[in-house]
Write a protein that holds these residues in place. Structure first.
Motif, PDB file in Angstrom:
ATOM      1  N   GLU A  93       0.848  -1.189   0.000  1.00  0.00           N
ATOM      2  CA  GLU A  93       0.000   0.000   0.000  1.00  0.00           C
ATOM      3  C   GLU A  93       0.885   1.240   0.000  1.00  0.00           C
ATOM      4  OE1 GLU A  93      -3.434   1.591  -0.570  1.00  0.00           O
ATOM      5  OE2 GLU A  93      -3.631  -0.426   0.287  1.00  0.00           O
ATOM      6  N   VAL A  94       0.367   2.324  -0.562  1.00  0.00           N
ATOM      7  CA  VAL A  94       1.082   3.595  -0.586  1.00  0.00           C
ATOM      8  C   VAL A  94       0.383   4.565   0.357  1.00  0.00           C
ATOM      9  CG1 VAL A  94       1.808   5.572  -1.981  1.00  0.00           C
ATOM     10  CG2 VAL A  94       1.859   3.262  -2.958  1.00  0.00           C
ATOM     11  N   TYR A  95       1.161   5.212   1.225  1.00  0.00           N
ATOM     12  CA  TYR A  95       0.609   6.169   2.179  1.00  0.00           C
ATOM     13  C   TYR A  95       1.244   7.540   1.977  1.00  0.00           C
ATOM     14  CZ  TYR A  95      -1.123   2.007   4.543  1.00  0.00           C
ATOM     15  OH  TYR A  95      -1.755   0.834   4.830  1.00  0.00           O
ATOM     16  N   LYS A  96       0.536   8.562   2.405  1.00  0.00           N
ATOM     17  CA  LYS A  96       1.043   9.929   2.300  1.00  0.00           C
ATOM     18  C   LYS A  96       1.433  10.423   3.691  1.00  0.00           C
ATOM     19  CE  LYS A  96      -1.003  12.846  -0.428  1.00  0.00           C
ATOM     20  NZ  LYS A  96      -1.990  13.795  -1.000  1.00  0.00           N
ATOM     21  N   VAL A  97       2.677  10.899   3.801  1.00  0.00           N
ATOM     22  CA  VAL A  97       3.185  11.438   5.064  1.00  0.00           C
ATOM     23  C   VAL A  97       3.554  12.899   4.872  1.00  0.00           C
ATOM     24  CG1 VAL A  97       5.001  11.301   6.815  1.00  0.00           C
ATOM     25  CG2 VAL A  97       4.062   9.200   5.835  1.00  0.00           C
ATOM     26  N   ILE A  98       3.070  13.754   5.764  1.00  0.00           N
ATOM     27  CA  ILE A  98       3.393  15.181   5.732  1.00  0.00           C
ATOM     28  C   ILE A  98       4.299  15.499   6.917  1.00  0.00           C
ATOM     29  CG2 ILE A  98       2.455  17.513   5.837  1.00  0.00           C
ATOM     30  CD1 ILE A  98      -0.126  16.434   4.631  1.00  0.00           C
ATOM     31  N   TRP A  99       5.400  16.215   6.638  1.00  0.00           N
ATOM     32  CA  TRP A  99       6.383  16.537   7.674  1.00  0.00           C
ATOM     33  C   TRP A  99       6.745  18.010   7.613  1.00  0.00           C
ATOM     34  CZ3 TRP A  99       8.714  15.783  12.044  1.00  0.00           C
ATOM     35  CH2 TRP A  99       9.981  16.332  12.298  1.00  0.00           C
ATOM     36  N   ASN A 100       6.677  18.695   8.774  1.00  0.00           N
ATOM     37  CA  ASN A 100       7.076  20.097   8.871  1.00  0.00           C
ATOM     38  C   ASN A 100       8.314  20.169   9.751  1.00  0.00           C
ATOM     39  OD1 ASN A 100       7.308  22.869   9.948  1.00  0.00           O
ATOM     40  ND2 ASN A 100       5.365  23.228   8.904  1.00  0.00           N
ATOM     41  N   GLU A 101       9.449  20.525   9.162  1.00  0.00           N
ATOM     42  CA  GLU A 101      10.711  20.502   9.906  1.00  0.00           C
ATOM     43  C   GLU A 101      10.808  21.613  10.938  1.00  0.00           C
ATOM     44  OE1 GLU A 101      13.912  20.925   7.207  1.00  0.00           O
ATOM     45  OE2 GLU A 101      13.278  22.873   6.414  1.00  0.00           O
ATOM     46  N   ASN A 102      10.038  22.691  10.770  1.00  0.00           N
ATOM     47  CA  ASN A 102      10.087  23.797  11.734  1.00  0.00           C
ATOM     48  C   ASN A 102       9.287  23.488  13.004  1.00  0.00           C
ATOM     49  OD1 ASN A 102      11.687  25.216   9.984  1.00  0.00           O
ATOM     50  ND2 ASN A 102      10.092  26.652   9.325  1.00  0.00           N
ATOM     51  N   THR A 103       8.114  22.913  12.812  1.00  0.00           N
ATOM     52  CA  THR A 103       7.237  22.654  13.957  1.00  0.00           C
ATOM     53  C   THR A 103       7.278  21.205  14.431  1.00  0.00           C
ATOM     54  OG1 THR A 103       5.355  22.161  12.516  1.00  0.00           O
ATOM     55  CG2 THR A 103       5.664  24.469  13.177  1.00  0.00           C
ATOM     56  N   SER A 104       7.928  20.348  13.659  1.00  0.00           N
ATOM     57  CA  SER A 104       7.976  18.903  13.936  1.00  0.00           C
ATOM     58  C   SER A 104       6.592  18.275  13.893  1.00  0.00           C
ATOM     59  CB  SER A 104       8.635  18.626  15.303  1.00  0.00           C
ATOM     60  OG  SER A 104       9.983  19.023  15.291  1.00  0.00           O
ATOM     61  N   ASP A 105       5.674  18.903  13.157  1.00  0.00           N
ATOM     62  CA  ASP A 105       4.346  18.328  12.970  1.00  0.00           C
ATOM     63  C   ASP A 105       4.398  17.288  11.861  1.00  0.00           C
ATOM     64  OD1 ASP A 105       3.161  19.886  14.904  1.00  0.00           O
ATOM     65  OD2 ASP A 105       2.611  21.486  13.505  1.00  0.00           O
ATOM     66  N   THR A 106       3.685  16.184  12.069  1.00  0.00           N
ATOM     67  CA  THR A 106       3.659  15.145  11.051  1.00  0.00           C
ATOM     68  C   THR A 106       2.321  14.416  11.087  1.00  0.00           C
ATOM     69  OG1 THR A 106       4.808  13.207  10.158  1.00  0.00           O
ATOM     70  CG2 THR A 106       4.643  13.375  12.552  1.00  0.00           C
ATOM     71  N   SER A 107       1.970  13.800   9.980  1.00  0.00           N
ATOM     72  CA  SER A 107       0.746  13.003   9.911  1.00  0.00           C
ATOM     73  C   SER A 107       0.890  11.970   8.810  1.00  0.00           C
ATOM     74  CB  SER A 107      -0.479  13.890   9.645  1.00  0.00           C
ATOM     75  OG  SER A 107      -0.395  14.486   8.359  1.00  0.00           O
ATOM     76  N   CYS A 108       0.154  10.874   8.972  1.00  0.00           N
ATOM     77  CA  CYS A 108       0.178   9.808   7.967  1.00  0.00           C
ATOM     78  C   CYS A 108      -1.254   9.373   7.683  1.00  0.00           C
ATOM     79  CB  CYS A 108       0.995   8.620   8.460  1.00  0.00           C
ATOM     80  SG  CYS A 108       1.039   7.235   7.292  1.00  0.00           S
ATOM     81  N   THR A 109      -1.527   9.069   6.455  1.00  0.00           N
ATOM     82  CA  THR A 109      -2.884   8.681   6.078  1.00  0.00           C
ATOM     83  C   THR A 109      -3.273   7.304   6.599  1.00  0.00           C
ATOM     84  OG1 THR A 109      -2.003   7.907   3.949  1.00  0.00           O
ATOM     85  CG2 THR A 109      -2.970  10.127   4.010  1.00  0.00           C
ATOM     86  N   CYS A 110      -2.360   6.567   7.183  1.00  0.00           N
ATOM     87  CA  CYS A 110      -2.740   5.274   7.780  1.00  0.00           C
ATOM     88  C   CYS A 110      -3.460   5.469   9.105  1.00  0.00           C
ATOM     89  CB  CYS A 110      -1.515   4.381   7.972  1.00  0.00           C
ATOM     90  SG  CYS A 110      -0.473   4.821   9.383  1.00  0.00           S
TER      91      CYS A 110
END
Length: 710
Positions: free
Chosen positions: A541-558
């Protein structure tokens, strides 16, 4: 989340409907969130109001005495007037015992105690004029043409301190009163004893206990409170004084809620199973991925009023603290009750509740189309964007001709409450998953059959609780004294092995090991925010991960973090290639750590003027001390020695204080004023579904007065 200090004067009874001849209108729920706000709201809802009606002057005075006792003053009948024509009473005025002006001396009650001045007697009664403060608090009632009594005026404010009678009760008196309460309630509940788990009376549903079961239940509650005053229970009676609903929670459940009560599931599966007792537990999850019981209930029906009463009783037992997230099934009545009582909690549906109903609701489709289950699961569990979900959903509806299916329609309307895609910025503590987890109530399945007597059930329930608490204590001990086995040199594994409990780390380590099966690729960049496409070869499966290096915020569609509370392999591979060698603190949920329980936190001792508040604060801390002190013999020895020393010091201080100022007990008058310890009477439901709550306590000041209403 830590429950606020509870008010022992605020737990016991709130009736809505006809109660011992009085009519009380529907009251709102207590405030959620801050415990003090919730308790203040509870207290306010108990106050007399102009919508109340009473059968007689005596009923009106009985109610005012109960109100007075719950607030902290004593009441008397100041004046009453009869009709010159009929000779019947037509109005009456009930006042605080400090109503009126002082006579002669200006000594107050406190000064009389300190100076040991004997009270003067007049006509065989204690002359209490010395404690008059010209208090204006009162309730004026009048008789209508139809014979019912209404509240003409009510003055709430007092010009003196309010002191609960329970503050100064002798414990032997408490036990006598308590036995009287249990006997009275058992007699009132006699009519609810049948041979079915639920039944109907002329005024609504009721629980059908076998002969003697009601007495057994009350004796069990009484025994539990003798062992620990922090035990809480509530009973709901319908208009015929027949048992309708009952709720209880043990002390550890109340303490656990303070540490793990962010997410709570109300499990009504047993209630809906006709072969089972109508058992409804409130379930949470501890830091070892083990289920907790935050309360249990027997509920006679699936009406909004019953569920609203139950939830209010439960919130009251938790000091007015509402959970951040509440999980249930799709029951319409339960949903309405939650919207009314817990408006600030996020209400979600358990995923496994939804998926378990597919075969029942859509069996006709499954029989015609073998690939239907695969398609609907793919739509629900594999959709990663709203557009993708919408496309798959409507394609499924068209393909399998489901446009007219009401259940499918309701699922779509409620999609933001259960579809994983929409579970953003939320923590579900592992309580919602595609498969029903082995819950704590599964242990009780064998003793929840209708043929099981209540006595047998309570016996098995008690054994189950003790076994689980012993297992939890052992698990706590092992977590603190042994390190888990590392199966990889990953810095994330090394970091979290010292933070997570063993059970959580075991699940987390599966994700750490799965990182090698993931291949990330940058899809887009927008300033500090980078979007990755991560190919998971293990899951294909392919998932989308978003990463913000300034705020260390992240999320994954799983959505693993939302459902399980720790980061997935897809995020960790992104952190790894981004040069981040530690899990960001914001993604380490305290719920799963060794420090999840409040251990050894030292805070400044607050000034608490009320004995009730001091008593309950000590009870709460004693429960925590019991958990920590029982982990091993060394802890027990330390705890035992410290408690014996503390008790000795307290007794010494009490003795020195009494020697100087004399003992402080309530007057005989005050003792006679209080007819029942339970800070309220037994109630009956009015209209078509109203009821009453009774919660009695083992010792004076054991818990707060509940403002539970339908």
């Amino acid at each position: 989340m830590r429950p606020g200090v509870e008010h022992p004067s605020e737990c016991g009874l709130l009736c809505s409907g006809d109660v011992d001849g009085r009519r009380i209108s529907e009251q709102g729920a207590g405030e959620s969130g801050d415990g003090n706000r919730g308790e203040a709201s509870f207290r306010k809802s108990l106050e007399p109001n102009d919508s109340m009606e009473f059968e007689s002057k005596e009923d009106a005075f009985k109610f005012y005495k109960e109100y007075a006792q719950s607030v902290g003053f004593s009441a008397i009948i100041k004046a009453s007037r009869r009709s010159r024509i009929s000779g019947k009473f037509i109005d009456a005025k009930f006042v605080c015992t400090r109503y009126g002006s002082k006579r002669g001396t200006s000594l107050c009650e406190d000064s009389q105690v300190k100076l040991n001045i004997p009270a003067k007697k007049k006509r065989g009664r204690i002359n209490k004029s010395w404690c008059k403060t010209d208090c204006k608090a009162c309730m004026h009632v009048k008789r209508r043409q139809d014979g019912r009594w209404i509240i003409s005026s009510f003055v709430r404010e007092h010009n003196h301190d309010l002191v609960l009678v329970q503050d100064v009760y002798d414990r032997d008196v408490v036990k006598v009163k308590k036995k009287k309460v249990c006997t009275t309630l058992a007699r009132k509940m006699k009519n609810s004893e049948h041979h079915e788990s639920t039944c109907s009376s002329s005024n609504g549903s009721c629980l059908g206990f076998r002969e003697g079961d009601a007495q057994v239940m009350l004796e069990y509650f009484s025994c539990m409170q003798d062992e620990n005053p922090y035990f809480f229970y509530a009973v709901d009676l319908n208009k015929d004084q027949v048992l309708k609903n009952v709720f209880w929670v043990d002390p550890k459940g109340r303490t656990d809620y303070g540490n793990f009560g962010h997410v709570v599931m109300i499990d009504t599966m047993h209630r809906k199973n006709e072969s089972k007792l109508p058992f409804v537990p409130f379930i949470g999850m501890n830091n070892h991925f083990e289920f907790l019981l935050f309360g249990c209930a027997f509920v006679a029906d699936e009406s909004k009023s019953s569920y609203a009463w139950l939830i209010r009783a439960w919130v009251t037992s938790m000091h007015g603290q509402a959970p951040k997230v509440i999980l249930t099934d799709q029951d319409p009545a339960l949903n309405e009750a939650i919207a009314e009582v817990l408006p600030d909690s996020r209400h979600c549906f358990c995923l496994w509740h939804i998926l378990s109903k597919i075969e029942e609701k859509l069996g006709y489709v499954i029989r015609q189309h073998e690939n239907f289950i695969k398609k609907i699961y793919k739509c629900i569990l594999r959709s990663q964007t709203e557009e993708q979900f919408e496309k798959r959903w409507w394609k499924m509806v068209e393909t399998f001709d489901l446009r007219t299916d009401k259940w499918i329609e309701s699922l779509y309307d409620d999609r933001q409450r259960w579809v994983p895609l929409y579970m953003k910025d939320i923590f579900l503590a592992g309580l919602s998953s595609p498969q029903r987890l082995e819950s704590v109530v599964s242990v009780l399945d064998k003793c929840l059959l209708r043929k099981t007597s209540l006595k047998e059930f309570l016996h098995q329930y008690n054994i189950m609780l003790q076994e689980r608490y012993e297992d939890e204590a052992k698990t706590d001990f092992e977590t603190w004294h042994r390190q888990p086995v590392l199966k990889s040199p990953s810095p994330y594994g090394k970091q979290m092995a010292t933070i997570y409990t063993h059970a959580v780390f075991k699940k987390f380590q599966v994700e750490v090991l799965g990182v090698v099966a993931c291949h990330p690729k940058i899809e887009s960049t927008d300033g500090p925010t980078t979007t990755f496409r991560v190919q998971d070869f293990e899951e294909n499966e392919v998932y989308k991960v978003i990463w913000n290096e300034n705020t260390s915020d992240t999320s994954c569609t799983c959505r693993m973090f939302e459902y399980s509370g720790f980061l997935c392999r897809h995020v960790m591979i992104v952190l790894q290639i981004s040069g981040v060698n530690n899990i960001p603190p914001k993604y380490i949920m305290k719920h799963w750590t060794k420090d999840a329980k409040d251990r050894g936190t030292v805070r400044q001792v607050d000034l608490i003027e009320s004995r009730n508040l001091r008593y309950n604060d000590i009870c709460q801390r004693a429960c925590k001390l019991g958990e920590e002190g029982s982990l091993c013999q060394e802890n027990y020895s330390v705890t035992f020695t410290a408690m014996e020393e503390a008790i000795s010091k307290c007794m010494s201080i009490n003795h020195s204080v009494q020697t100087v100022s004399g003992p402080s007990f309530p007057s005989n008058y005050a003792l006679c004023e209080s007819e029942e310890l339970t800070r309220g009477a037994f109630g009956a439901g009015g209209d078509s579904h109203r009821g009453a709550l009774l919660g009695s306590n083992g010792f004076a000041g054991a818990f707060e007065f509940s403002s539970i209403s339908h």
